[in-house]
Design a protein around this motif. Structure first.
Motif, mmCIF file in Angstrom:
data_model
loop_
_atom_site.group_PDB
_atom_site.id
_atom_site.type_symbol
_atom_site.label_atom_id
_atom_site.label_comp_id
_atom_site.label_asym_id
_atom_site.label_seq_id
_atom_site.Cartn_x
_atom_site.Cartn_y
_atom_site.Cartn_z
ATOM 1 N N HIS A 130 0.796 -1.232 0.000
ATOM 2 C CA HIS A 130 0.000 0.000 0.000
ATOM 3 C C HIS A 130 0.827 1.282 0.000
ATOM 4 O O HIS A 130 0.261 2.380 -0.010
ATOM 5 N N GLY A 131 2.155 1.161 0.050
ATOM 6 C CA GLY A 131 3.004 2.349 0.022
ATOM 7 C C GLY A 131 3.004 3.138 1.313
ATOM 8 O O GLY A 131 3.215 4.347 1.312
ATOM 9 N N ALA A 132 2.781 2.452 2.438
ATOM 10 C CA ALA A 132 2.727 3.112 3.746
ATOM 11 C C ALA A 132 4.109 3.156 4.394
ATOM 12 O O ALA A 132 5.047 2.495 3.953
ATOM 13 N N VAL A 133 4.219 3.945 5.472
ATOM 14 C CA VAL A 133 5.496 4.168 6.151
ATOM 15 C C VAL A 133 5.331 3.975 7.659
ATOM 16 O O VAL A 133 4.299 4.316 8.234
ATOM 17 N N TYR A 134 6.386 3.443 8.273
ATOM 18 C CA TYR A 134 6.433 3.289 9.727
ATOM 19 C C TYR A 134 7.509 4.218 10.271
ATOM 20 O O TYR A 134 8.661 4.184 9.840
ATOM 21 N N PHE A 135 7.094 5.070 11.203
ATOM 22 C CA PHE A 135 7.993 6.027 11.838
ATOM 23 C C PHE A 135 8.218 5.624 13.288
ATOM 24 O O PHE A 135 7.346 5.022 13.913
ATOM 25 N N ALA A 136 9.348 6.027 13.835
ATOM 26 C CA ALA A 136 9.598 5.863 15.261
ATOM 27 C C ALA A 136 9.676 7.234 15.915
ATOM 28 O O ALA A 136 10.222 8.180 15.345
ATOM 29 N N ALA A 137 9.081 7.311 17.100
ATOM 30 C CA ALA A 137 9.263 8.472 17.966
ATOM 31 C C ALA A 137 10.251 8.023 19.035
ATOM 32 O O ALA A 137 10.403 6.829 19.291
ATOM 33 N N ILE A 138 10.886 8.948 19.670
ATOM 34 C CA ILE A 138 11.921 8.611 20.646
ATOM 35 C C ILE A 138 11.286 8.154 21.946
ATOM 36 O O ILE A 138 10.572 8.911 22.607
ATOM 37 N N GLY A 139 11.533 6.892 22.294
ATOM 38 C CA GLY A 139 11.059 6.365 23.566
ATOM 39 C C GLY A 139 11.742 7.095 24.709
ATOM 40 O O GLY A 139 12.912 7.452 24.618
ATOM 41 N N GLY A 140 11.001 7.369 25.773
ATOM 42 C CA GLY A 140 11.548 8.069 26.921
ATOM 43 C C GLY A 140 11.536 9.579 26.784
ATOM 44 O O GLY A 140 11.966 10.286 27.691
ATOM 45 N N ALA A 141 11.044 10.083 25.656
ATOM 46 C CA ALA A 141 11.030 11.527 25.432
ATOM 47 C C ALA A 141 9.605 12.085 25.402
ATOM 48 O O ALA A 141 9.350 13.126 24.819
ATOM 49 N N GLY A 142 8.683 11.395 26.050
ATOM 50 C CA GLY A 142 7.279 11.797 26.023
ATOM 51 C C GLY A 142 7.022 13.204 26.528
ATOM 52 O O GLY A 142 6.136 13.901 26.033
ATOM 53 N N ALA A 143 7.806 13.639 27.516
ATOM 54 C CA ALA A 143 7.620 14.990 28.047
ATOM 55 C C ALA A 143 8.023 16.050 27.018
ATOM 56 O O ALA A 143 7.466 17.144 26.996
ATOM 57 N N LEU A 144 8.976 15.725 26.163
ATOM 58 C CA LEU A 144 9.379 16.652 25.104
ATOM 59 C C LEU A 144 8.428 16.577 23.913
ATOM 60 O O LEU A 144 8.060 17.599 23.335
ATOM 61 N N ILE A 145 8.027 15.366 23.559
ATOM 62 C CA ILE A 145 7.133 15.169 22.416
ATOM 63 C C ILE A 145 5.812 15.909 22.617
ATOM 64 O O ILE A 145 5.270 16.483 21.683
#
Length: 188
Positions: free
Chosen positions: A116-131
């Motif tokens: 389907h041409g989709a993408v998987y991204f990662a967010a930084i674990g442990g950085a929830g307060a910054l995100i």
């Protein structure tokens, strides 16, 4: 390379992304974890529509902590994506274009992403307060009874992620591992 994307995503928006690319996402993304995904599947099984438009959507695998007074949302770090793998292929078939989480994905998810041409991204674990500072607003749109695992509509600005699996199926976790093993062999 740093890329800016605005949701909803289209295939042409993500087709040139490669593993390791840094992306800043703006627009609407949806927060949903495993309990919400299970309820989405039950809804589909009953022939009902999803509570949001899945076409070009991005789902962030997050269950934020309680919101403090004066803030938009609590800490909002990613959860392990593997928990959603049983549900993801069906959502990809319906038009899901992006997922944000942490950790590996199974082969069926990767196959469907490529299809389907989709993408998987990662967010930084442990950085929830910054995100959480990149989340401008939130609204619970389904399954309020799930508390932090309810489906939320999040408006984000320059939400930082890294491409892990691109639309062609190239996986940063595998590429990085292979490069490391080659480097180790060369050292001997």
């Amino acid at each position: 390379m740093e890329v800016r994307l605005t949701t909803p995503l289209r295939k042409e928006d993500v087709e040139n992304l490669r593993p390791g690319d840094n992306v800043l996402i703006s627009g609407t993304i949806y927060a949903a974890r495993d309990a919400a995904h299970k309820k989405l599947m039950e809804r589909l099984d009953r022939g009902e529509e999803l509570p949001f438009d899945i076409q070009g959507a991005v789902i962030y695998y997050v269950g934020p902590t309680p919101t403090r007074e004066g803030e938009v949302i609590g800490s909002a770090g990613p959860t392990t994506s593997l928990r959603m793998d049983a549900y993801t292929p069906r959502l990809l078939d319906l038009g899901l274009m992006g997922m944000i989480g942490k950790g590996k994905r199974n082969d069926e998810v990767k196959r469907k992403m490529t299809e389907h041409g989709a993408v998987y991204f990662a967010a930084i674990g442990g950085a929830g307060a910054l995100i959480k500072k990149r989340i401008l607003s939130q609204e619970t749109i389904a399954y309020e009874e799930l508390g932090p695992e309810a489906i939320r509509k999040l408006e984000v600005k320059d939400f930082p992620v890294t491409v892990i699996i691109d639309s062609k199926g190239k996986d940063l976790y595998e590429i990085g591992r292979d490069e490391y093993l080659n480097w180790k062999r060369e050292e001997r």
